[in-house]
Design an enzyme around this catalytic site. Structure first.
Site, PDB file in Angstrom:
ATOM      1  CG  ASP A  68      28.917  25.663  22.696  1.00 38.97           C
ATOM      2  OD1 ASP A  68      27.898  25.155  23.221  1.00 38.97           O
ATOM      3  OD2 ASP A  68      30.021  25.681  23.245  1.00 38.97           O
ATOM      4  CG  ASP A  70      27.622  20.860  21.913  1.00 43.58           C
ATOM      5  OD1 ASP A  70      28.406  21.471  21.165  1.00 43.58           O
ATOM      6  OD2 ASP A  70      27.826  20.698  23.134  1.00 43.58           O
ATOM      7  CG  ASP A 134      25.448  15.922  32.715  1.00 43.41           C
ATOM      8  OD1 ASP A 134      24.416  16.317  32.132  1.00 43.41           O
ATOM      9  OD2 ASP A 134      26.528  16.538  32.671  1.00 43.41           O
TER      10      ASP A 134
END
Length: 368
Positions: A68, A70, A134
């Site tokens: 996907d 984002d 992260d």
């Protein structure tokens, strides 16, 4: 190679990020979903910055096909919603926008601030947003209109070196969000990147932080593993870092106690991965079957059980036991039902086929 500059408190220029051009990052524009490009173009036409971010950029750099795309922007969720009629705002605290193109969903988030650490909800700038990401391999921004990758944290170097490096300091990263430990082992297993010794040690020390995490979040992470096509590698890494016991405590304890079960369980995960790759449209129930089959097989002597209990009784008891076995995961009843039935049929239990509920008859003619 270009350099993106900012200014310090005294107004002096400060290097912020490296900007890689098309010739340097080698991402073919044809690999980018055309609808993602359309979204970014529309946002820019309305005066907003916008980029593809995270895993898609990581995969493109590593010559893998993204699942996907984002997108991140400086437009607020309400403004995004006004630009795209085919969208809706989701989330209460951490608001995002989902934009729909047929069966495809693009998640668009607004740059977040670091004023409340790496888990706050205040909107911020791109310079702040990157420091909430992260790991460095997920902290890359790609502009498909300029065909540039913006790298604040040496993410491209880490991808090429094959190492998972935290962006957030180790003393805070897992305290602020324990689920990041699961992401770390998942990224390592799916990308071939290694977790440095310090990071592995910190994950093992911090593993108990997963204990109070909500079952819904743990279910979400476990479903990602089941659906990844890399479940064996991820579960192996999660076992090595003492994390899997918080995702599947019953299975973990059985593996520690019984080497045969452990070997069979991991082999079943390999079979699950093969199914996901060969049949990506398969339902969750078909996939849960591989999580359950070795557990159910070792529960009892099924040839004797068939003589003493009816198929209906065996199903009812086995369903309840399997429901507890997969906790804290909470799959839909219909999916668990499918998996349990398939396992029992494999074991020679003759279950009646479930009848589909009859549709109410349509009334015709005048009604009283």
């Amino acid at each position: 190679m270009l350099i993106r500059y900012g200014t310090d408190a005294k107004g002096r220029p400060v290097k912020k990020a490296v900007v890689y051009t098309r010739e340097e990052h080698n991402i073919p524009l044809s690999s980018i979903d055309s609808d993602a490009i359309y979204i970014i173009n529309q946002l820019k036409n309305n005066g907003f910055d916008s980029y593809i971010v995270g895993g898609a950029v990581r995969d493109l750099i590593g010559n893998r096909k993204p699942k996907d795309f984002d997108i991140v922007t400086d437009a607020t969720p309400s403004r995004i919603k006004k630009i795209f009629r085919n969208s809706r705002i989701i989330g209460k605290r951490f608001r995002l926008v989902h934009i729909f193109f047929g069966d495809k969903i693009f998640e668009v988030s607004t740059f977040r601030s670091i004023c409340d650490g790496s888990v706050g909800n205040a909107f911020g700038t791109m310079d702040e947003d990157v420091m909430r990401r992260d790991f460095t391999l997920n902290a890359l921004y790609y502009d498909p209109l300029k065909e540039q990758v913006i790298d604040y944290v040496d993410g491209i170097k880490d991808i090429k070196k094959g190492v998972v490096t935290p962006v957030i300091p180790l003393e805070r990263i897992f305290i602020e969000d324990p689920v990041r430990m699961l992401r770390a082992v998942k990224y390592g297993a799916t990308t071939g990147c290694k977790l440095p010794r310090k990071l592995k040690k910190k994950i093992r020390e911090s593993a108990p932080l997963l204990s109070p995490v909500s079952p819904s979040r743990l279910t979400e992470e476990l479903l990602k593993i089941i659906n990844s096509g890399h479940s064996r590698d991820i579960v192996s890494a999660a076992l090595d870092t003492d994390l899997y016991i918080y995702l599947q405590p019953a299975a973990t304890e059985l593996m520690l106690e019984n080497r045969v079960f452990a070997r069979n369980y991991m082999e079943s995960l390999s079979q699950l991965d093969a199914l996901v790759k060969a049949k990506p449209e398969s339902k969750l129930g078909e996939r849960l079957y591989y999580i359950l089959k070795d557990f159910v097989a070792q529960l009892t002597d099924w040839s004797e059980e068939k003589k003493e209990s009816s198929a209906a009784e065996l199903y009812k008891r086995t369903w309840a036991i399997c429901r507890n076995f997969v906790l804290p995961m909470n799959p839909q009843r219909t999916e668990l039902d499918y998996a349990v039935r398939k396992v029992l049929v494999d074991l020679g239990i003759q279950l009646k086929k479930k009848q589909k509920p009859k549709k109410p008859a349509r009334r015709t003619g005048p009604q009283a």
